[in-house]
Scaffold this motif. Sequence first.
Motif, PDB file in Angstrom:
ATOM      1  N   TYR C  44      26.751  38.052 -26.305  1.00 52.73           N
ATOM      2  CA  TYR C  44      26.756  39.005 -25.544  1.00 52.73           C
ATOM      3  C   TYR C  44      26.611  38.286 -23.986  1.00 52.73           C
ATOM      4  CZ  TYR C  44      27.023  43.430 -28.061  1.00 52.73           C
ATOM      5  OH  TYR C  44      27.240  44.391 -28.850  1.00 52.73           O
ATOM      6  N   LYS C  45      25.894  37.253 -23.949  1.00 50.30           N
ATOM      7  CA  LYS C  45      25.367  36.782 -22.688  1.00 50.30           C
ATOM      8  C   LYS C  45      26.683  35.876 -22.124  1.00 50.30           C
ATOM      9  CE  LYS C  45      22.884  33.201 -20.666  1.00 50.30           C
ATOM     10  NZ  LYS C  45      21.623  32.172 -20.677  1.00 50.30           N
ATOM     11  N   GLY C  47      30.004  36.730 -23.405  1.00 52.76           N
ATOM     12  CA  GLY C  47      31.041  37.601 -23.375  1.00 52.76           C
ATOM     13  C   GLY C  47      32.158  36.816 -24.631  1.00 52.76           C
ATOM     14  N   TRP C 329      26.552  51.769 -30.005  1.00 48.09           N
ATOM     15  CA  TRP C 329      26.968  53.133 -29.475  1.00 48.09           C
ATOM     16  C   TRP C 329      27.165  54.271 -30.079  1.00 48.09           C
ATOM     17  CZ3 TRP C 329      31.689  54.911 -30.485  1.00 48.09           C
ATOM     18  CH2 TRP C 329      32.818  53.912 -31.037  1.00 48.09           C
ATOM     19  N   TYR C 358      24.011  45.173 -26.378  1.00 51.77           N
ATOM     20  CA  TYR C 358      24.979  45.767 -25.904  1.00 51.77           C
ATOM     21  C   TYR C 358      24.754  46.551 -24.756  1.00 51.77           C
ATOM     22  CZ  TYR C 358      28.747  49.579 -25.860  1.00 51.77           C
ATOM     23  OH  TYR C 358      29.727  50.182 -25.527  1.00 51.77           O
ATOM     24  N   TYR C 359      23.780  47.362 -24.589  1.00 52.71           N
ATOM     25  CA  TYR C 359      22.966  48.034 -23.334  1.00 52.71           C
ATOM     26  C   TYR C 359      22.990  47.126 -22.380  1.00 52.71           C
ATOM     27  CZ  TYR C 359      20.835  51.662 -20.593  1.00 52.71           C
ATOM     28  OH  TYR C 359      20.556  52.568 -19.567  1.00 52.71           O
ATOM     29  N   ASN C 360      22.424  45.985 -22.396  1.00 53.93           N
ATOM     30  CA  ASN C 360      22.174  45.247 -21.142  1.00 53.93           C
ATOM     31  C   ASN C 360      23.460  44.564 -20.802  1.00 53.93           C
ATOM     32  OD1 ASN C 360      19.503  45.726 -20.599  1.00 53.93           O
ATOM     33  ND2 ASN C 360      18.795  44.369 -22.244  1.00 53.93           N
ATOM     34  N   TYR C 361      24.070  44.174 -21.717  1.00 54.61           N
ATOM     35  CA  TYR C 361      25.124  43.290 -21.497  1.00 54.61           C
ATOM     36  C   TYR C 361      26.874  43.661 -21.636  1.00 54.61           C
ATOM     37  CZ  TYR C 361      21.871  39.635 -21.422  1.00 54.61           C
ATOM     38  OH  TYR C 361      20.742  38.938 -21.228  1.00 54.61           O
ATOM     39  N   GLY C 362      26.978  44.753 -22.488  1.00 52.19           N
ATOM     40  CA  GLY C 362      28.085  44.902 -23.064  1.00 52.19           C
ATOM     41  C   GLY C 362      28.817  46.447 -22.794  1.00 52.19           C
ATOM     42  N   ARG C 363      28.174  47.053 -21.863  1.00 52.64           N
ATOM     43  CA  ARG C 363      28.128  48.666 -21.666  1.00 52.64           C
ATOM     44  C   ARG C 363      29.246  48.767 -20.609  1.00 52.64           C
ATOM     45  NH1 ARG C 363      25.014  51.116 -17.856  1.00 52.64           N
ATOM     46  NH2 ARG C 363      23.952  49.195 -18.262  1.00 52.64           N
ATOM     47  N   PHE C 364      30.532  48.196 -21.083  1.00 51.26           N
ATOM     48  CA  PHE C 364      31.688  48.556 -19.993  1.00 51.26           C
ATOM     49  C   PHE C 364      32.734  48.776 -20.815  1.00 51.26           C
ATOM     50  CE2 PHE C 364      33.452  44.185 -19.721  1.00 51.26           C
ATOM     51  CZ  PHE C 364      32.586  43.481 -20.173  1.00 51.26           C
ATOM     52  N   ALA C 365      33.819  49.034 -20.114  1.00 50.86           N
ATOM     53  CA  ALA C 365      35.218  49.294 -20.738  1.00 50.86           C
ATOM     54  C   ALA C 365      35.910  48.154 -20.806  1.00 50.86           C
ATOM     55  CB  ALA C 365      36.306  50.191 -19.715  1.00 50.86           C
ATOM     56  N   ARG C 366      36.450  48.069 -22.046  1.00 53.44           N
ATOM     57  CA  ARG C 366      36.635  46.414 -22.485  1.00 53.44           C
ATOM     58  C   ARG C 366      38.202  46.607 -23.296  1.00 53.44           C
ATOM     59  NH1 ARG C 366      33.068  42.327 -24.083  1.00 53.44           N
ATOM     60  NH2 ARG C 366      31.472  43.664 -24.019  1.00 53.44           N
TER      61      ARG C 366
END
Lengths: 366, 82, 371
Positions: C44-45, C47, C329, C358-366
């Motif tokens: 996550y860090k 990507g 999610w 996921y909440y801290n790092y991955g929470r966006f449209a990919r």
Amino acid sequence: MTSLKHAPPDEREQQVLGRIETARSRPVRFRDPQITMAHGAGGKATRNLIEGLLVPAFGSETLSTLADAGVVTLGGLGLALTTDSFVVKPIRFPGGSIGELAVNGTVNDLAVAGARPLALTLSLILEEGLSSDVLRAEVEAIARAAREAGVEIVSGDTKVVERGHADSMYICTTGLGQLDARARLSPASLRPGDRILVSGSIGEHGTAIMLARGEFELDAAIQSDTCSLWPAVQALLGVAGPGVRCLRDATRGGVASVLNELARASGVAMLVREATVPVHPAVTGACEILGIDPMYVANEGKLVAFVAPDNAAAALDALRGVPGCEGAAEIGEVRTDPPGMVLVQTAFGGKRVMDLLVGDPLPRIC
Amino acid sequence: MNPTSREPVCRTDPGCITCSDQGMVMRVAEIRGEDGFAACTDAAGALSEVQIDLVEPVNVGDSLLVHAGVALVHLGQAEAGS
Amino acid sequence: MKFVDEFRDADLGRVLAGQIVATVEPGRHYKVMEVCGGHTHTIYKYGVDDLLPANVELVHGPGCPVCVIPMGRVDDAIAVARRPEVIFTCFGDMLRVPGSGGTLLDAKAEGADVRMVYSPLDALRIAKQNPDSDIVFFAIGFETTAPSTALTLLRARAEGVANFLCFCNHVTIVPPLRALLESPDLRLDGFIGPGHVSTVVGARPFEFIPKDYGKPIVISGFEPLDLLQSVYMVLRQLAESRCEVENQYTRVVPYDGNPRALEALAEVFELRPHFEWRGLGFISQSGLKLAPAFQAFDAELRYPVPGIRVADPKACQCGEVLKGVIKPWECKVFGTACTPERPIGTCMVSSEGACAAYYNYGRFARERQVV
């Protein structure tokens, strides 16, 4: 030959993320049953306290802008007023002491509001048993820092509390400054395309404090960066005027917290390019050992500037000409999506979110 | 709570390196007189005390993999540029 | 930092990403599980996901020692911490794990002497500095961390530090992996093996995965390039119909592990008949406790602990996330009732937990590419 097709984001995931953003942008409520160290960290808990309890209670429109200094107009004259308290532990650390922090920290709140710092008041809360030599050294440090920053200490107060109640000393200040005519600073001014600048390498103050606490058997030559930011602000205003949209000093919570606060306040998104963020190798190393991201570590002599794209190159040059800001860099830009969020393009090439922390990477660092 | 107690600071955000199984590569700087300890530096020069019981013998300049204050792997003798 | 920078090189990353695309069977979906909290964090860090085609799904397993501690054990820890004669020490992430009545951080705010440490040796130091108190160390972690506890207990015994105690919640890696592989609701193609646990136990203990279950496993380092390369090695095994334990992290992991560390573990600890894992239930022979020779240092023997088994809150789906059955999610309370500030379950408390990561790092449209 393998062919690559485009896969749009998962719709169900999008819906969940949308619901979460709606929940996050609701007005904040302060529901915690008691105060914990997290509330002093400059992250989410602090925000909940301020936006959920303090701002609603005092009903001031000026306060609700949550700027570093409050602006009051007196007969056409714009005055900036700010207050700060300093509870740093230990009171002396590589690169400075609580006295210097007190002066520079207050001066900087005024400076990033676009105000020339004029005067300070100083309130000392001293612990019974504090050595007079230590006090004398702090008083001299305060006088020196005030002279260097060009501010006058016009009033003060002194209290003494019993042993064990003030960790040597606490300092509270008020600062008064005069708004510079060229300053048009406000989070509302941020526009997609604006560039994000920092005035130098980040994470030094918090790391220096942490090492000075001496609990980790870590030794590295890192000093606090405490200094006045007014010369840097003057340089920016001089070359870019209204092209400088907003300024912030990146104290507790670090650059990451500043970016998040502004993204949330103005509804824009931000993209930071990790490879361009200036960090001293010793800071990277110490932070890596302790698993902290330097973006969240407090600074006491660095500002973040949002500058219109047409002015960005000149602004960066002007910053680099200010002594102490030679390491200034452009680290990213303002965007439209996702609103209110800060994304990082990692040096490795992937993307991730950079959110506010819940609590306390490093307690009592300022 | 004793207000003058100087407790170690450990982040609760953004993550605990001990909990996450991370190991650091460190270089032996000084072997302490006390049994089983060495002062080691990381690549950026930060110094910390490391237990070397599990990888002894070590020499100054050797590389070690360290987790939770304990060296778990002896990565090799000191080499120029390693 | 030359050593590390090499393994974070973006250009090399792109080369590996291309090799992965070339190895993937068009239209096929792969699920590769990594079980180590540190791996989740790196993915996550940096990507790392962004460099993989959508065909390859990385699933996060129960490799975070904080995440698998059941609420009842946290309650036990808090009960001990509340004792006036106790100074309670633990690692950072454990402070925020919710028990049934609050966290250790809450107990601290209410006046319990709870202190954060980086290693059990810090706790031993506190014990020597505070002879009038009992210092209890909340020991968590897999075989990577257990040796540090073992060495500290050996030191405590040698130096006669009678006021140092250990509340032992160490766990071992093989039993939960076996439990996952036995689980009917899992469909995995391969594993990324824990990089630092294997410095202690070696690569040998993982041979049962290809032998008994026919799945490839690659032991991986922690830098983003390590993970990308390990994913590539798993996919290549599948493409070549091979099934074995491979070591991507040869620069650090020896095949036989660290025999001295294993000796120390054998001397200080013994296996509990069973231990409860959050979301996975009771797993036999998966937890450690202090051996009889170290009873004097066992906090569970010195103090009465409630020992009550506390069921997870109904809304909590940590178990399914930990097994990789659902994505963060997909949990009904993700991001709304359960957030990093107000976590319901452990997957959200520890930043190595899949939900927090996921909440801290991955929470966006990919947007991804599909082969």
